[in-house]
Structure formats: structure tokens, C-alpha cells
Design an enzyme around this catalytic site. Structure first.
Site, PDB file in Angstrom:
ATOM      1  NE  ARG A  89      -3.725  -2.455   0.367  1.00  0.00           N
ATOM      2  CZ  ARG A  89      -4.287  -3.153  -0.606  1.00  0.00           C
ATOM      3  NH1 ARG A  89      -3.923  -2.993  -1.868  1.00  0.00           N
ATOM      4  NH2 ARG A  89      -5.246  -3.999  -0.340  1.00  0.00           N
ATOM      5  CG  ASN A 133      -2.529  -3.215  -6.334  1.00  0.00           C
ATOM      6  OD1 ASN A 133      -1.490  -3.668  -5.872  1.00  0.00           O
ATOM      7  ND2 ASN A 133      -3.720  -3.600  -5.911  1.00  0.00           N
ATOM      8  CG  HIS A 135      -5.548 -10.928 -10.576  1.00  0.00           C
ATOM      9  ND1 HIS A 135      -5.672 -10.515  -9.279  1.00  0.00           N
ATOM     10  CD2 HIS A 135      -6.776 -11.404 -10.912  1.00  0.00           C
ATOM     11  CE1 HIS A 135      -6.906 -10.734  -8.853  1.00  0.00           C
ATOM     12  NE2 HIS A 135      -7.599 -11.261  -9.843  1.00  0.00           N
ATOM     13  CG  ASP A 148      -3.614 -11.523  -3.061  1.00  0.00           C
ATOM     14  OD1 ASP A 148      -3.041 -10.450  -3.319  1.00  0.00           O
ATOM     15  OD2 ASP A 148      -4.775 -11.781  -3.446  1.00  0.00           O
ATOM     16  CG  HIS A 203      -9.027  -3.541   1.604  1.00  0.00           C
ATOM     17  ND1 HIS A 203      -8.701  -2.582   0.684  1.00  0.00           N
ATOM     18  CD2 HIS A 203      -8.926  -4.731   0.960  1.00  0.00           C
ATOM     19  CE1 HIS A 203      -8.415  -3.158  -0.481  1.00  0.00           C
ATOM     20  NE2 HIS A 203      -8.537  -4.460  -0.331  1.00  0.00           N
TER      21      HIS A 203
HETATM   22  O1  DOR Z   1      -8.343  -9.411  -3.205  1.00  0.00           O
HETATM   23  C1  DOR Z   1      -7.463  -8.782  -3.760  1.00  0.00           C
HETATM   24  N1  DOR Z   1      -7.105  -7.550  -3.327  1.00  0.00           N
HETATM   25  N2  DOR Z   1      -6.837  -9.310  -4.824  1.00  0.00           N
HETATM   26  C2  DOR Z   1      -5.958  -8.595  -5.555  1.00  0.00           C
HETATM   27  O2  DOR Z   1      -5.392  -9.144  -6.475  1.00  0.00           O
HETATM   28  C3  DOR Z   1      -5.710  -7.169  -5.259  1.00  0.00           C
HETATM   29  C4  DOR Z   1      -5.922  -6.950  -3.839  1.00  0.00           C
HETATM   30  C5  DOR Z   1      -5.821  -5.519  -3.367  1.00  0.00           C
HETATM   31  O3  DOR Z   1      -4.870  -4.854  -3.746  1.00  0.00           O
HETATM   32  O4  DOR Z   1      -6.648  -5.101  -2.561  1.00  0.00           O
END
Ligand code: DOR
Length: 439
Positions: free
Chosen positions: A67, A97, A179, A304, A308
């Protein structure tokens, strides 16, 4: 805690490079393992008394979302690397990302500089593919590979059209990690199930077929160009069976602990905390994935880790974001499975360390033998303790495994010969190093 030049780890059951577990001492100097033998003495070394514990190679987690920069309210490189140290994860490969997206050399350099400042463990980063950044994908350095989101992503990082995928597969030779979910199918099914706020619908919208379609396309392109392909978080029995029949030598695949030990039953218990991409599947998928992992069809494990906040997760589906944290619990989850007879302790170490080092060409990591880097974790395979929210170090502050009674918890974690975690205490002075990739 001080920074030691030499360490002598005594009396642990050591996982030797052939896979045997034997009581031995391990001498570490200047960050490297120099001797593995019985009854080593060294008057200068700091002694780590480890009788009753098991010494494993540190975990290399090859898919995490930490993040930073841009989404630090969920996690940052410091908090994530503290969670890694506690979880026995001594190296990680992080996804693009973030904000800005890691799609250029400048964004990559920024991440490397941030990591050098704040990461307690070793780090490597992916460069993210867009439909337009082929020159960056060919040149960015150092990267562990190119990440392509074929689905489940908005904005620039989504590359879902075959016409845009083809040139990426056709040019260059570095590893492509996908992915694999079929975005067109997901969008169509989102319409079909619109208005449903039960997160359990997530597994039906982004169904097994969506994953299979994209994996088939990635395999087709990889075969056409003989291009090194890695399939991230493989989640369905159908994809595992496809690879069982047809897996070129240059293709690897990973599975997450979540896709092995959780399934769609989890929505009833933890709601949107069970929502991730690709989604959780059925108990039957769990079984096929386990078999594929044991048979070597699936090569290794990644968490992974995708944190959040609880507030974000509390929004009604589909506004609840997908993803769950994992670096603090992955090793005990897998070792608990081993102790329950699903696999062996040496399998877990292979899937979480050596197999990852081999696939990404990370030199000198993944084994406990002279010449290897001293990235190590001492675990306790005798005691069971529950996953407690109050003990978590990830900034998001929750785990899908809260309340699970696990064994194999890390007791001491060592990064580059430095003790970074010791029985509940972090040494936040320790810094990891940038990983190198011989690919
Ligand atoms: O569940 C997911 N969240 N899968 C992903 O590939 C991306 C990730 C995220 O960055 O929140």
C-alpha cells in the site's frame, strides 16, 4: 536488542537442505550461514538457545500488497514489514497497485528508496503492465517480474484485451505474473447479480469459469512465445486440472493459504472479511488445490496480503473492497496443516521458501546450508495459540483467521544474520536489503 556480528543458534531441530529435520547448531557470520553441525562452539557469537524449537528458512512471500505509497491508511512498508518479521517472512515481492501505480522506473525507484529506509525484511517489487508501458516493462530494474491484472482491477493497470496482452508476451523475456480473471465475464455477471449486497455473491460473480478463461488465455500466449509465465493465486479445481494436463516447463503457479483452508462457508462467519480476488471457492476446490500442491502442479505459496480497513470492509457489497491480510499468519496456518497431517513440515518450507527462490531466481536464499543468507525462522511446533486481533501488527488490524488455534508460531526471526523478532519483541533497527533476481 543489539546488532550482532555472529550468531550461534544451538539445539534446534534444523531443516537441512535435503529435507531432513535434525538437531544441530547453526553458525552465522556477517549475514551468512557458515556452519551447520553438532556442538559448534564460538566464543564471540551471540547465542540463541533454541532447544525444543524448529529452525526453518525464512519465508519468501511472493505476492503482497503493502500500500505504500498512496494508500498508507491501510498499511505501509514499516507496519507491513513488522508484520512480516512477526510472521517469519524474511523477504517479500510487492505488487504495483499503489498510488502512483508502479508502472515506471521512477515509481519503482521511489518504492526501493522507501523500502531501504523502513523495511525490517528484504524486499523486491513488480513492475505493473498497462496497455502502453511496454518500454518500461522491458527496461525497469531491478524487478522480480511484470505483473498483469487481466481482470479484477480498474484503471490503467487492467490489461484484459488479447491485442494488448500479445505484445507484452511477445517482447522481452522476464517473468510475467498474471492475475487471471476474465474481466468481460465479471462485468457481465456483475450486471446479472446487481443489487445483491450479501458478499457471498462475490464467488458467483467472479466464478470459476472467469478464472479458467483467463488462465487459458495466459497459457495460450505463454506457449505461443515460450514466455516465462507465473499464475498468481490459482484458485479453482478447473485451473489446477488444466495445469495437471498441460504445464509447460516455463510455467509456475502459486496458491494462497486462504484458497487452501477457507471456502465459501467463510462468508456466513466473517462476511466481507472473506471477500478477495480471486474469490474463495468450494470445499471441493480446496481439495483439488491441496492435491495439486502436493503433486507439484502448483509450485508454491503466496499470501496475497491485501489489507483494507475494517471501516472499508464494513461497506455493503459490492462497495466492500476485496482482499485480506496474511503475512502474520501464513506460516502458522501452513505448519498447523502439516501437524494435522495434510503435508509435511519440509513441504511447507519448500513451498514458502526454496521453491519461491528458485522460481524468481533469488540467489542464496531458501535453504539452511553454508553459503546461504542467514534469513531464518525458529518456530514452536509444540504449542497451540489462537490468532488474536489484539496481537496483530498489520495496520488494518484484523485477520480472517481470528480465533483459529494454530501451532508453528515464529519465536525468533532472523534477517541477514540480525535478530529482527524475538519472543514478541521487534528490533526496529534492523533493515532488510533489496533482493536481486537472476532471471
Ligand atoms: O483481493 C485482492 N485484493 N486481490 C488482488 O489481487 C488485489 C488486492 C488488493 O490490492 O486489494
Amino acid at each position: 536488542m543489539t546488532i550482532a556480528d555472529s550468531l550461534l543458534i544451538t539445539g534446534a531441530r534444523v531443516l537441512l537442505s535435503g529435507g531432513a529435520l535434525k538437531v544441530a547448531d547453526v553458525l552465522v557470520r556477517a549475514g551468512n550461514i557458515v556452519r551447520v553441525a553438532s556442538a559448534i562452539t564460538d566464543s564471540e557469537a551471540t547465542v540463541v538457545e533454541a532447544a525444543g524449537l524448529t529452525l526453518l528458512p525464512g519465508v519468501i512471500d511472493p505476492q503482497v500488497h503493502f500500500r505504500e505509497p498512496g494508500l498508507e491508511h491501510k498499511e505501509d512498508l514499516f507496519t507491513a514489514s513488522c508484520a512480516c518479521a512477526k510472521g517469519g517472512v524474511t523477504s517479500f515481492l510487492e505488487m504495483p497497485n499503489t498510488r502512483p501505480l508502479t508502472t515506471t522506473q521512477a515509481a519503482l525507484d521511489d518504492k526501493l528508496a522507501r523500502a531501504a529506509q523502513k523495511c525490517l525484511v528484504n524486499y523486491g517489487f513488480f513492475i505493473g503492465a498497462t496497455a502502453e508501458n511496454l518500454p518500461d516493462l522491458l527496461q525497469a530494474h531491478p524487478v522480480c517480474g511484470i505483473k498483469i491484472f487481466m481482470g479484477s482491477m480498474h484503471g490503467q493497470l487492467l490489461v484484459d484485451q488479447e491485442t494488448n496482452l500479445e505484445p507484452i508476451f511477445a517482447q522481452g523475456d522476464r517473468l510475467i505474473a498474471v492475475h487471471a480473471e476474465d474481466q468481460a465475464r465479471i462485468l457481465e455477471r456483475r450486471q446479472q447479480f446487481a443489487g445483491i449486497t450479501d458478499p457471498a455473491i462475490h464467488s458467483q460473480i467472479q466464478d470459476n469459469q472467469a478464472a479458467l478463461n483467463a488462465t487459458q488465455l495466459a497459457l495460450k500466449l505463454s506457449k505461443k512465445y515460450q514466455r516465462r509465465l507465473h499464475i498468481l493465486h490459482l484458485s479453482t479445481g478447473e485451473e489446477a486440472n488444466l495445469l495437471r494436463q498441460d504445464k509447460p516447463l516455463w510455467v509456475t503457479a502459486e496458491v494462497t493459504p486462504q484458497h487452501l483452508v477457507l471456502n465459501t462457508d467463510a462468508y456466513a462467519k466473517i462476511g466481507s472479511l472473506a471477500q478477495m480476488n480471486p474469490p474463495l471457492r468450494s470445499p471441493r476446490d480446496n481439495e483439488i488445490l491441496w492435491q495439486a500442491l502436493r503433486d507439484g502442479v502448483i509450485d508454491f505459496i503466496a499470501t496475497d496480503h491485501a489489507p483494507h480497513t475494517l471501516e472499508e470492509k464494513a461497506q455493503p457489497y459490492p462497495n466492500s473492497p476485496s482482499g485480506m491480510p496474511g503475512v502474520e499468519t501464513s506460516l502458522p496456518i501452513m505448519l498447523t496443516q502439516a501437524m494435522q497431517g495434510r503435508c509435511h513440515v519440509d513441504d511447507v518450507a519448500h513451498w514458502m521458501s526454496m521453491a519461491v527462490a528458485q522460481a524468481y531466481g533469488i540467489p542464496n536464499k531458501g535453504a539452511i546450508a553454508p553459503g546461504y543468507d542467514a534469513d531464518l525462522v525458529l518456530v514452536d511446533l509444540k504449542t497451540y495459540r489462537p490468532v488474536l486481533r489484539s496481537e496483530l501488527l498489520t495496520k488494518c488490524g484484523w485477520s480472517p483467521f481470528e480465533g483459529w488455534d494454530l501451532t508453528g508460531w515464529p519465536v525468533v526471526t532472523i534477517v541477514g544474520g540480525q535478530i529482527v523478532y524475538d519472543r514478541g519483541q521487534l528490533n526496529t533497527e534492523v533493515r532488510g536489503q533489496a533482493l536481486t533476481f537472476e532471471t
